[in-house]
Enzyme design. Sequence first.
Site, short mmCIF file in Angstrom:
data_model
loop_
_atom_site.label_atom_id
_atom_site.label_comp_id
_atom_site.label_asym_id
_atom_site.label_seq_id
_atom_site.Cartn_x
_atom_site.Cartn_y
_atom_site.Cartn_z
N HIS A 222 0.83 -1.20 0.00
CA HIS A 222 0.00 0.00 0.00
C HIS A 222 0.86 1.25 0.00
CE1 HIS A 222 -2.62 -3.12 1.73
NE2 HIS A 222 -3.54 -2.53 1.01
N GLY A 414 -1.63 7.11 2.78
CA GLY A 414 -1.92 8.44 2.26
C GLY A 414 -3.34 8.66 1.78
N ASP A 415 -4.27 7.78 2.14
CA ASP A 415 -5.63 7.92 1.60
C ASP A 415 -6.66 8.32 2.65
OD1 ASP A 415 -5.82 5.62 3.11
OD2 ASP A 415 -6.70 4.38 1.54
N GLY A 417 -7.48 11.17 4.27
CA GLY A 417 -8.27 12.35 3.97
C GLY A 417 -9.16 12.15 2.76
N GLY A 502 -12.76 -1.89 17.09
CA GLY A 502 -11.34 -1.81 16.74
C GLY A 502 -10.40 -2.46 17.72
N ARG A 559 -1.80 -0.76 10.22
CA ARG A 559 -0.69 -0.91 9.28
C ARG A 559 0.61 -0.32 9.81
NH1 ARG A 559 -3.87 0.92 3.82
NH2 ARG A 559 -5.15 -0.95 3.60
N ASP A 572 -0.88 10.36 14.37
CA ASP A 572 -1.74 9.34 13.79
C ASP A 572 -2.88 10.02 13.04
OD1 ASP A 572 -2.79 6.48 13.63
OD2 ASP A 572 -4.49 7.54 14.55
#
Length: 598
Positions: A222, A414-415, A417, A502, A559, A572
């Site tokens: 990823h 990086g996804d 937002g 979670g 991750r 985070d």
Amino acid sequence: MTTNRVINDPDRVVEDMLQGWIAAHGDTLRIDAGNARVVRLHGAPRRGKVGIVTGGGSGHEPAFLGYVGAGLCDAAAVGEVFSSPTARSFYDAMRAADGGAGVACLYGNYAGDNMNVAMAVQMAAAEGMAVRTVVANDDVPSAARGDEASRRGVAGEILMWKVAGARAAMGASLDEVIALARHAMARTRSIGIGLSACTIPAVGKANFHIERGSMEVGIGHHGEPGMSVHRTATAADMTERMLDTLLPDLPFAPGDRVAVLLSGLGATPLMEQYILYGEVARRLQERGIQAAFRLVGNLFTSLEMMGITLTLMQLDDALEACLKAPCQSVALTLAGGLPPQPQDATPTSPSVPARTPAQAQEQAQTARPQAARRTSQGPAIVLDGAGSIVRELITAIVSHREFLSEIDGLIGDGDHGINMAKGFSGCGARLDAMDASQAAQLPAALQQLSQALMDDIGGSMGPLYGSFFQGFADVLGPEQEMDATLFGQALARAVADVQEMGKAQVGDKTLIDTLAPALQAYRQSLQAGAGFREALQAMEAAAEAGKESTRHLQARIGRSARLGPRSIGVLDAGATSCWLILSTLAQSLQRRLAQASA
């Protein structure tokens, strides 16, 4: 507009890719009629055959949808770039594959996938469908030996799909297919080396930078950084480093027969892939290990990343026979006689559309006896007319899209937002489609936000934030006004639901590091005699402090946990978006309280 890319709209690359994929391969594949994010095999489900389902984020093409085909997978759920498909997409893929003999869902070990698959399995069980799962965990560098359950799934998933697909095509039962898939994964080990980073089109820049002359060992699929950084080596030295990691881990031994899968990560020329395979083949032979099954090519990529993944599977007769069995798909075809593939099989799964996760919760809430409405104490906000608070949350998230993705890119993919903005914007569209008087009710608007996040964005944040806002909606739903006590109860329910889903604790470097202190500060403020507005101020301050605390923490979940000490020094992303949500919520409520008292 992202430059130097073959795209139209950076925010619609998945939709546009799927359109082209089906245009090119529509003779064997089709989009599911009820879900544009499910690719299924023509003729699936096949009555009496165990259905094989997978799914994952886009950007890894030809995985995952490239392995939908005869003798392989029957359907695949498609997520956003590097983000898990939604629970609904996984469920619809299961329905598309269910021929009455049950479904095996085979997927990678990522938090978002685990959450969404678990929800999909619950939806399937409610409809009477038998679904069992196997989680791929072949990536050796991502967790130590003895902690294999924490390892992520990478290119070794392909071998698991191949084995399970062949076994299902042979007429095996669901138990037999699951057993062989688990057996296959237990004998599979992978490692990747990255030589350049990749760029998510909607982000427009790489998540991290690999210095010229350096390589990241243990790279993630990823776009995550590797486990360690070394000077770029020759193909021979790379091979030695990878084999020195893989061979002792199982261990592989002289006399073994193995499957070798070598995949480029997107930008690695085939010439270089075969140079490396030559080094692998020679060294295995020197160690007395026979490469009995071989695959080389761009089989499981990471957008345009330069690099390589090496996978070894220790074979026995059953695994080797299934790997060499005939199959036909976009990504992998092995010659031989295939089982008959009917073009228009009648699905045996229920024809009634399943409830989405948010709908199921909403219906369960409606079915419960409603308690008598409580009497507000002190300043309160009328819930009918407060639905615009959700609009303010939407504006806050969408306006911070790039900020949140930039933070996520430092130790994630990086996804964050991008996906959050997409989900919150989707809620805006849902509110626009509602009757204005209904959308103005805060519980109804929160319900729509929960449903948009759970059903539309996937990843781990979809289920987590979906549960968060569902908790608020459940508590506020029966009431007409919200006072300080009721808000505290709703916040406590929302935080508990997130923790239940979670499993994170304070100190794990997650959104819980923002939520838990915010809730504690709110409660303590009320206990000390503060009013509603003052308690909200305390909550907001604690949320910001909690968010900042993650900068100094080492990730222990998700991750980024696989990066170890490299995760220290960075905020985070989930904790940051949570701070943004709580801050916006606090300020919105304070303004309404001030207006009410004026």
